[in-house]
Design an enzyme around this catalytic site. Sequence first.
Site, PDB file in Angstrom:
ATOM      1  N   ASP A   1       0.826  -1.205   0.000  1.00  0.00           N
ATOM      2  CA  ASP A   1       0.000   0.000   0.000  1.00  0.00           C
ATOM      3  C   ASP A   1       0.869   1.267   0.000  1.00  0.00           C
ATOM      4  O   ASP A   1       1.967   1.273   0.558  1.00  0.00           O
ATOM      5  CB  ASP A   1      -0.904  -0.023   1.245  1.00  0.00           C
TER       6      ASP A   1
ATOM      7  N   HIS B   1       2.225   3.510  -9.131  1.00  0.00           N
ATOM      8  CA  HIS B   1       1.993   2.080  -9.385  1.00  0.00           C
ATOM      9  C   HIS B   1       3.178   1.465 -10.138  1.00  0.00           C
ATOM     10  O   HIS B   1       3.565   0.333  -9.870  1.00  0.00           O
ATOM     11  CB  HIS B   1       0.689   1.873 -10.159  1.00  0.00           C
TER      12      HIS B   1
ATOM     13  N   SER C   1      -7.491  -5.345  -4.904  1.00  0.00           N
ATOM     14  CA  SER C   1      -8.584  -5.924  -4.114  1.00  0.00           C
ATOM     15  C   SER C   1      -9.885  -5.919  -4.912  1.00  0.00           C
ATOM     16  O   SER C   1     -10.021  -5.185  -5.902  1.00  0.00           O
ATOM     17  CB  SER C   1      -8.773  -5.135  -2.816  1.00  0.00           C
ATOM     18  N   SER C   2     -10.842  -6.723  -4.445  1.00  0.00           N
ATOM     19  CA  SER C   2     -12.146  -6.711  -5.134  1.00  0.00           C
ATOM     20  C   SER C   2     -12.789  -5.330  -5.016  1.00  0.00           C
ATOM     21  O   SER C   2     -13.591  -4.951  -5.859  1.00  0.00           O
ATOM     22  CB  SER C   2     -13.066  -7.814  -4.610  1.00  0.00           C
TER      23      SER C   2
ATOM     24  N   LEU D   1      10.306 -20.893  -4.752  1.00  0.00           N
ATOM     25  CA  LEU D   1       9.458 -19.881  -4.103  1.00  0.00           C
ATOM     26  C   LEU D   1       8.062 -19.957  -4.707  1.00  0.00           C
ATOM     27  O   LEU D   1       7.894 -19.892  -5.925  1.00  0.00           O
ATOM     28  CB  LEU D   1      10.032 -18.474  -4.321  1.00  0.00           C
TER      29      LEU D   1
HETATM   30  C1  IPE Z   1      -5.456  -2.625   0.028  1.00  0.00           C
HETATM   31  O1  IPE Z   1      -5.131  -1.283  -0.153  1.00  0.00           O
HETATM   32  C2  IPE Z   1      -5.407  -3.330  -1.280  1.00  0.00           C
HETATM   33  C3  IPE Z   1      -4.078  -3.445  -1.875  1.00  0.00           C
HETATM   34  C4  IPE Z   1      -2.956  -3.027  -1.353  1.00  0.00           C
HETATM   35  C5  IPE Z   1      -4.046  -4.096  -3.147  1.00  0.00           C
HETATM   36  P1  IPE Z   1      -6.242  -0.157  -0.327  1.00  0.00           P
HETATM   37  O2  IPE Z   1      -5.500   1.113  -0.470  1.00  0.00           O
HETATM   38  O3  IPE Z   1      -7.194  -0.518  -1.378  1.00  0.00           O
HETATM   39  O4  IPE Z   1      -6.994  -0.243   1.085  1.00  0.00           O
HETATM   40  P2  IPE Z   1      -7.835   0.850   1.875  1.00  0.00           P
HETATM   41  O5  IPE Z   1      -8.898   1.343   0.933  1.00  0.00           O
HETATM   42  O6  IPE Z   1      -6.897   1.942   2.268  1.00  0.00           O
HETATM   43  O7  IPE Z   1      -8.360   0.114   3.075  1.00  0.00           O
HETATM   44  C1  IPE Z   2      -1.648   0.336  -3.397  1.00  0.00           C
HETATM   45  O1  IPE Z   2      -1.449   1.708  -3.411  1.00  0.00           O
HETATM   46  C2  IPE Z   2      -1.964  -0.202  -4.779  1.00  0.00           C
HETATM   47  C3  IPE Z   2      -3.368  -0.616  -4.952  1.00  0.00           C
HETATM   48  C4  IPE Z   2      -4.271  -0.651  -4.014  1.00  0.00           C
HETATM   49  C5  IPE Z   2      -3.761  -1.020  -6.295  1.00  0.00           C
HETATM   50  P1  IPE Z   2      -2.637   2.732  -3.362  1.00  0.00           P
HETATM   51  O2  IPE Z   2      -3.051   3.050  -4.760  1.00  0.00           O
HETATM   52  O3  IPE Z   2      -3.718   2.250  -2.460  1.00  0.00           O
HETATM   53  O4  IPE Z   2      -1.919   4.001  -2.717  1.00  0.00           O
HETATM   54  P2  IPE Z   2      -2.490   4.996  -1.611  1.00  0.00           P
HETATM   55  O5  IPE Z   2      -2.993   4.171  -0.463  1.00  0.00           O
HETATM   56  O6  IPE Z   2      -3.576   5.766  -2.271  1.00  0.00           O
HETATM   57  O7  IPE Z   2      -1.314   5.828  -1.226  1.00  0.00           O
HETATM   58 MG    MG Z   3      -4.077   2.442  -0.477  1.00  0.00          MG
END
Ligand code: IPE
Ligand code: IPE
Ligand code: MG
Length: 252
Positions: free
Chosen positions: A30, A47, A75-76, A141
């Site tokens: 995240d 990303h 995530s979904s 792995l």
């Molecule tokens: C969780 O992160 C999903 C992934 C890292 C793929 P999100 O950024 O989507 O989660 P929330 O919305 O902060 O809980």
């Molecule tokens: C995690 O980074 C990647 C995905 C959830 C796809 P974020 O896109 O959630 O980044 P923040 O949380 O907005 O910084």
């Molecule tokens: Mg996030």
Amino acid sequence: MSSFPAITAPKGALALPLAPPPAHVAIIMDGNGRWAKARGLPRIAGHRAGARAVRRAIEAALEHGVRWLTLYAFSSENWRRPREEVSDLTALLRHYLKSEIAELAANGVRLRVIGEAARFSPDIQASLKEAETITAGNARLNLTIALSYGGRDEIIAAARKVAEAVKTGALDPADLDEAAFASRLFTAGMPDPDLIIRTSGERRLSNFLLWQAAYAELIFLNVLWPDFAATHFSEALADYAGRERRFGARPG
Ligand code: IPE
Ligand code: IPE
Ligand code: MG
């Protein structure tokens, strides 16, 4: 880009903890958006940088002899993001699969995908299947990517399979135990995660491995995912090595 570490002789650059490593490390990757924002860049730049950090995480797992690495990539609930971000992310996934699979395969990595792959476009689904097939014979792995994954979705899907088995007479409700239920999850056959790491400072699971996380150790790092480095992985393993896992039993 550097190549993955050799199968023999781990490099001395990392401080390897003495205790055996956790068998299964799972990471909630995240903070890509915040990383980009801090630099005045579009989210997709975060990303892309995050995809480079995935490489570092895999290298670190190989280096430490971790046998199972599960990465939460999408995530979904992430389908709810603006359409442009979703299409940028799927384009990145498409690119990643093309550019990385050969090297993963050559380094003994077996790739699996958990989640609702059917929600991706047919070409991505085909690439995912191909990647799983190409790497199916590898065992150094076990890399699992959670894509369009939601823990509640997974539990509901398993419950539906149980209900169907009961309906057809294949399963007696009295025989449903943890193992029988777990064998119907996306993670059937995988060990539960010993350690779950989340980057970005957020302290929640966000629907990740809800069933499997029952006794996982949790580590929350104040680092944005694109800045994730081998040292963070080593430090998390050292922190894990100092923890006492009880599984509900009397303290040792
Ligand atoms: C969780 O992160 C999903 C992934 C890292 C793929 P999100 O950024 O989507 O989660 P929330 O919305 O902060 O809980
Ligand atoms: C995690 O980074 C990647 C995905 C959830 C796809 P974020 O896109 O959630 O980044 P923040 O949380 O907005 O910084
Ligand atoms: Mg996030």
